[in-house]
Design an enzyme around this catalytic site. Structure first.
Site, PDB file in Angstrom:
ATOM      1  N   GLU A  30     -10.368  -1.979   5.554  1.00 20.09           N
ATOM      2  CA  GLU A  30      -9.146  -2.203   6.498  1.00 20.09           C
ATOM      3  C   GLU A  30      -9.626  -3.190   7.534  1.00 20.09           C
ATOM      4  OE1 GLU A  30      -4.970  -0.367   7.387  1.00 20.09           O
ATOM      5  OE2 GLU A  30      -6.494   0.882   7.242  1.00 20.09           O
TER       6      GLU A  30
ATOM      7  N   SER B 108       4.555  -1.223   4.115  1.00 23.24           N
ATOM      8  CA  SER B 108       4.753  -2.627   4.913  1.00 23.24           C
ATOM      9  C   SER B 108       5.011  -3.674   3.578  1.00 23.24           C
ATOM     10  CB  SER B 108       3.562  -3.038   5.538  1.00 23.24           C
ATOM     11  OG  SER B 108       3.218  -2.020   6.516  1.00 23.24           O
TER      12      SER B 108
ATOM     13  N   GLN C  55       0.744  -1.248   0.062  1.00 23.84           N
ATOM     14  CA  GLN C  55      -0.144   0.054  -0.025  1.00 23.84           C
ATOM     15  C   GLN C  55       0.938   1.110   0.006  1.00 23.84           C
ATOM     16  OE1 GLN C  55      -2.334   0.630   3.635  1.00 23.84           O
ATOM     17  NE2 GLN C  55      -3.903   1.429   2.509  1.00 23.84           N
ATOM     18  N   GLY C  56       0.608   2.009  -1.057  1.00 24.76           N
ATOM     19  CA  GLY C  56       1.586   3.223  -1.072  1.00 24.76           C
ATOM     20  C   GLY C  56       0.784   4.546  -0.699  1.00 24.76           C
ATOM     21  N   TYR C  57       0.598   4.721   0.265  1.00 22.81           N
ATOM     22  CA  TYR C  57       0.024   5.715   1.014  1.00 22.81           C
ATOM     23  C   TYR C  57       0.792   6.852   1.749  1.00 22.81           C
ATOM     24  CZ  TYR C  57      -4.866   3.895   0.378  1.00 22.81           C
ATOM     25  OH  TYR C  57      -6.191   3.471  -0.093  1.00 22.81           O
TER      26      TYR C  57
ATOM     27  N   SER D  17      -3.103   7.543  13.325  1.00 25.19           N
ATOM     28  CA  SER D  17      -2.734   7.684  14.750  1.00 25.19           C
ATOM     29  C   SER D  17      -3.658   8.134  15.310  1.00 25.19           C
ATOM     30  CB  SER D  17      -1.751   8.637  14.621  1.00 25.19           C
ATOM     31  OG  SER D  17      -2.444   9.836  14.391  1.00 25.19           O
TER      32      SER D  17
END
Length: 389
Positions: free
Chosen positions: A249, A166, A131-133, A368
């Protein structure tokens, strides 16, 4: 909230429990318990083989519709699978980002051609995704993305950097949120691209963590390319697609996650009993609170999955489990005492130390605590938004 299971569900439970008992043997049986959070490096090639064994038997993508390669199982049966998988202490799966995030996103929003190309290799575990966030200046604040892509003929050309990606060092593809409209700001002008990682112009650098492991990575795009039709949704509609992915998710797998948490708590209790700290009233009180907290996690997760939609339920769930798990790691070190600070060279952590160090990140990754509270305050309670620069 009805937590009872039908006779058909109980029959399914027996089926998966029996299959796991029959198949987690030999080399596969030796992998029980491997590969959890902070331990993704453990037996990775062997876990790929196990995941493909699961796929061959029809145990991947259980909730996907049958026409897309899944089994179309009910929510109750998906919960049962994750419960029994966790109870069997089966090795952590390697394709969850494709199976639980990208796959459902493509099923909901992808083109027929994208579904035909990418869903079968996810089902078969022959292509892995990351995942490229997040970026250095766009972590939980995803709208601050700066990685850019420009259209050149029949391709997108991508320049920029992603971080905390990840398992990128194992992945074949990345679903990335990038800025495709020059001069755009915040949520506008973003696109959701599917990008091959095994190409010139992509550099992946693992990040060494406190645990000594490196499942997170920096990913650099320097003129990397992907086909023009590999944008999910319309160009400029990436924020909506990215939010849809995040909505998938925190699904049924969280119930299995909590069984893993219960196993970790049991290990902490066993440590406390063996070294006498269980007799300390303060430690005993914290253990009792941890047990009650775990029941709260399970009840909230099941209510969220089976009941009427609750505004902000996903944010509440993330806040609950992240804080609970971090406090469990702290409790593990309190129970250990000074011996918890001792590490065998060359830096071999035991399970309790890994739990403590890796769980420090729980309240940061995946959104977060501060961001989750802002979501609840602004979008659920209607409070004024935080001032932004």
């Amino acid at each position: 909230m009805d937590l009872t299971h039908s006779p058909e569900d109980e029959k399914f439970r027996t089926e998966i429990r029996t299959w796991l008992a029959d198949n987690l043997v030999g080399e596969f049986g030796a992998m029980r318990g491997l590969g959890g959070p902070g331990r993704e490096h453990e037996a990775y090639p062997e876990r790929i083989a196990w995941n493909r064994h699961l796929a061959a038997a029809g145990w991947t993508c259980l909730g996907w519709p049958a026409e897309h390669g899944g089994r179309g199982l009910s929510l109750s049966q998906q919960v049962i699978f994750h419960e029994e998988y966790a109870r069997a202490n089966a090795p952590a799966r390697v394709n969850h980002l494709g199976e639980e995030l990208l796959g459902p996103t493509l099923i909901a929003l992808g083109t027929p051609e994208q579904k035909a190309r990418f869903l079968p290799p996810i089902v078969d575990v022959t292509e892995l995704w990351c995942q490229g966030y997040s970026e250095p200046d766009a972590g939980s604040d995803l709208a601050n993305v700066r990685t850019r892509a420009r259209r050149e003929g029949e391709e997108w050309v991508i320049d920029g950097q992603k971080i905390w990606t990840s398992l990128a060092h194992h992945a074949d593809w990345c679903f990335a949120v990038v800025r495709t409209e020059p001069g755009s700001r915040r949520h506008a002008g973003l696109s959701y691209l599917l990008v091959p990682l095994r190409q010139p112009g992509v550099t992946i650098r693992p990040i060494r963590q406190l645990t000594g492991t490196s499942e997170f990575n920096e990913v650099y795009f320097d003129g990397a390319r992907t086909r023009a039709d590999l944008v999910v949704g319309e160009p400029g509609d990436g924020w909506r697609v990215a939010m849809a992915t995040l909505g998938f998710e925190r699904g049924v797998s969280t119930v299995g996650q909590q069984i893993g948490f219960a196993r970790e708590l049991a290990a902490v209790v066993a440590d406390a009993r063996s070294n006498g700290t269980f007799d300390d009233p303060l430690i005993a009180d914290r253990i009792a609170r941890a047990k009650l907290g775990l029941e709260v996690l399970r009840t909230h997760a099941l209510r969220t999955l089976t009941g009427e939609p609750l505004a902000g339920a996903e944010s509440v769930q993330k806040l609950l489990w992240a804080r609970w798990h971090r406090e469990l790691g702290e409790l593990a070190m309190e129970v250990r005492g000074p011996s918890g600070l001792t590490v065998a060279p060359p830096y071999e952590l035991d399970d309790a130390q890994t739990l403590y160090l890796f769980s420090r990140a729980d309240t940061i990754y995946g959104g977060s605590d501060e961001i989750q509270r802002n979501i609840l305050a602004e979008r659920v309670l209607g409070l004024p938004k935080e001032p932004r620069p």
